[in-house]
Design a protein around this motif. Structure first.
Motif, PDB file in Angstrom:
ATOM      1  N   GLU A   8       0.912  -1.232  -0.057  1.00  0.00           N
ATOM      2  CA  GLU A   8       0.076  -0.047   0.100  1.00  0.00           C
ATOM      3  C   GLU A   8       0.980   1.189   0.106  1.00  0.00           C
ATOM      4  O   GLU A   8       2.118   1.183   0.287  1.00  0.00           O
ATOM      5  CB  GLU A   8      -0.891   0.177   1.241  1.00  0.00           C
ATOM      6  N   LYS A   9       0.287   2.413  -0.226  1.00  0.00           N
ATOM      7  CA  LYS A   9       1.043   3.922  -0.245  1.00  0.00           C
ATOM      8  C   LYS A   9       0.016   4.608   0.752  1.00  0.00           C
ATOM      9  O   LYS A   9      -1.192   4.647   0.695  1.00  0.00           O
ATOM     10  CB  LYS A   9       0.896   4.493  -1.650  1.00  0.00           C
ATOM     11  N   VAL A  10       0.790   5.306   1.652  1.00  0.00           N
ATOM     12  CA  VAL A  10      -0.056   6.148   2.660  1.00  0.00           C
ATOM     13  C   VAL A  10       0.429   7.481   2.280  1.00  0.00           C
ATOM     14  O   VAL A  10       1.484   7.815   2.369  1.00  0.00           O
ATOM     15  CB  VAL A  10       0.475   5.636   4.197  1.00  0.00           C
ATOM     16  N   VAL A  11      -0.436   8.352   2.282  1.00  0.00           N
ATOM     17  CA  VAL A  11      -0.304   9.788   1.700  1.00  0.00           C
ATOM     18  C   VAL A  11      -0.989  10.612   2.628  1.00  0.00           C
ATOM     19  O   VAL A  11      -2.171  10.918   3.394  1.00  0.00           O
ATOM     20  CB  VAL A  11      -0.776  10.177   0.446  1.00  0.00           C
ATOM     21  N   ILE A  34      -3.819   3.847   0.419  1.00  0.00           N
ATOM     22  CA  ILE A  34      -4.122   3.568  -1.010  1.00  0.00           C
ATOM     23  C   ILE A  34      -3.633   1.947  -1.467  1.00  0.00           C
ATOM     24  O   ILE A  34      -2.475   1.832  -1.132  1.00  0.00           O
ATOM     25  CB  ILE A  34      -3.502   4.418  -2.274  1.00  0.00           C
ATOM     26  N   LYS A  35      -4.673   0.995  -1.875  1.00  0.00           N
ATOM     27  CA  LYS A  35      -4.273  -0.145  -1.995  1.00  0.00           C
ATOM     28  C   LYS A  35      -4.907  -0.599  -3.609  1.00  0.00           C
ATOM     29  O   LYS A  35      -6.044  -0.489  -3.600  1.00  0.00           O
ATOM     30  CB  LYS A  35      -5.062  -1.055  -0.939  1.00  0.00           C
ATOM     31  N   GLY A  36      -3.977  -0.565  -4.183  1.00  0.00           N
ATOM     32  CA  GLY A  36      -4.526  -0.655  -5.765  1.00  0.00           C
ATOM     33  C   GLY A  36      -5.332   0.555  -6.463  1.00  0.00           C
ATOM     34  O   GLY A  36      -4.668   1.766  -6.240  1.00  0.00           O
ATOM     35  N   ASN A  37      -6.676   0.280  -6.614  1.00  0.00           N
ATOM     36  CA  ASN A  37      -7.268   1.337  -7.097  1.00  0.00           C
ATOM     37  C   ASN A  37      -8.259   1.858  -6.275  1.00  0.00           C
ATOM     38  O   ASN A  37      -9.031   2.844  -6.188  1.00  0.00           O
ATOM     39  CB  ASN A  37      -8.334   0.988  -8.328  1.00  0.00           C
ATOM     40  N   SER A  38      -8.071   1.368  -5.020  1.00  0.00           N
ATOM     41  CA  SER A  38      -9.220   1.617  -3.527  1.00  0.00           C
ATOM     42  C   SER A  38      -8.428   2.579  -2.624  1.00  0.00           C
ATOM     43  O   SER A  38      -7.204   2.570  -2.505  1.00  0.00           O
ATOM     44  CB  SER A  38      -9.783   0.431  -3.052  1.00  0.00           C
ATOM     45  N   GLY A  46     -10.543   4.684  -7.525  1.00  0.00           N
ATOM     46  CA  GLY A  46     -10.066   5.794  -8.353  1.00  0.00           C
ATOM     47  C   GLY A  46     -10.214   7.128  -7.763  1.00  0.00           C
ATOM     48  O   GLY A  46      -9.518   7.205  -6.707  1.00  0.00           O
ATOM     49  N   GLU A  47     -10.417   8.159  -8.481  1.00  0.00           N
ATOM     50  CA  GLU A  47     -10.210   9.527  -7.854  1.00  0.00           C
ATOM     51  C   GLU A  47     -11.602   9.958  -6.871  1.00  0.00           C
ATOM     52  O   GLU A  47     -12.583   9.429  -7.418  1.00  0.00           O
ATOM     53  CB  GLU A  47     -10.182  10.487  -9.027  1.00  0.00           C
ATOM     54  N   TRP A  48     -11.131  10.752  -5.988  1.00  0.00           N
ATOM     55  CA  TRP A  48     -12.354  10.976  -5.331  1.00  0.00           C
ATOM     56  C   TRP A  48     -13.264  12.013  -6.061  1.00  0.00           C
ATOM     57  O   TRP A  48     -12.747  13.064  -6.835  1.00  0.00           O
ATOM     58  CB  TRP A  48     -11.854  11.773  -3.876  1.00  0.00           C
TER      59      TRP A  48
END
Length: 263
Positions: free
Chosen positions: A118-121, A161-165, A197-199
């Motif tokens: 995952e990515k944490v922003v 963020i995990k994949g597209n979610s 995807g995008e918010w």
């Protein structure tokens, strides 16, 4: 940061009624024009507010370009920048924070940590985020009054963020101190959403204060597991404070250059 910036607002109340009411940044963040301690006929000291020069049309430097007001503004800004740099004491924004890479884009700040899964922003903006932590009591006879510490406590977004979610949280710093029996949390969850995807505005979001209490605690624990702990939030505030102060000094320098006619 025990900034001198609050001095104008704190000492304005000591001025005569003709001075009018002042906002935080009506004049300056420093003590450059603020106080002196003249000795009265009776020998006692008292605090006064120095009067700023009234603007006039003609410049006395002989350049026939600047008005006197512009010249006085540049002179003041020179003193103000020096004072703010002394307060800054070499504080800089780190390139990393607890494993998060730091990226600065103007007033925007983004912290990113990437793993295999995952990515944490964490993202926020430092505009309009500075205030005194507490209202200091001013002793007008003190040589160096305690003006209170100025800190930036921005609302911040946390995206996991995990994949597209994306699981997204909006968080805010809590005001005041925790009362007896309350958790000593630094920040709280204002809102939570999850989307693909995008918010966009159609994404459903739930307010943190209507969440089930146990669910709320579990989400706070989840954030801590991802690195967004209460201690991390304190460090985030330190980073935001340093960046906001650096940005403020940069603004003063740009204003000085603009007024002086530089490019």
């Amino acid at each position: 940061m025990n900034s001198l910036r609050t001095a104008t607002m704190r000492f304005a109340a000591l001025a005569s009624s003709s001075a009018g009411s002042l906002g935080k940044r009506d004049f300056t963040r420093s003590l450059w024009h603020m106080t002196k301690k003249p000795v009265t006929a009776g020998g006692s000291d008292h605090v006064t507010v120095l009067n700023l020069h009234k603007p006039s049309i003609n410049c006395t430097c002989g350049c026939n370009v600047h008005t006197k007001c512009e010249r006085e503004l540049v002179e003041f800004l020179t003193e103000e920048i020096v004072a703010e740099r002394k307060v800054q004491k070499g504080k800089t924004v780190p390139s990393t924070l607890d494993g998060f890479a730091v990226k600065l884009t103007g007033a925007d700040v983004e912290l990113t940590k990437q793993t295999d899964k995952e990515k944490v922003v964490v993202s926020f903006n430092v505009n309009h985020t500075v205030d005194s932590e507490e209202e200091p009591e001013i002793n007008p006879n003190a040589d160096k009054p305690d003006l209170g510490e100025m800190r930036s406590k921005p609302q911040f977004e946390v995206d996991i963020i995990k994949g597209n979610s994306t699981l997204s949280f909006t968080c805010s710093f809590l005001q005041g101190e925790a009362q007896e029996g309350e958790y000593n949390d630094v920040f709280s969850i204002d809102e939570m959403a999850i989307f693909e995807g995008e918010w966009n505005d159609k994404v459903y979001a739930v307010a943190g204060d209507v969440l089930d209490g146990y669910l709320y605690d579990l989400l706070i624990n989840l954030l801590e597991e991802k690195g967004i702990s209460q201690e991390f939030a304190e460090k985030l505030s330190d980073l935001a404070t340093a960046h906001e102060h650096t940005s403020y000094i940069g603004l003063l320098e740009k204003l000085s250059k603009f007024t002086a006619g530089g490019k």
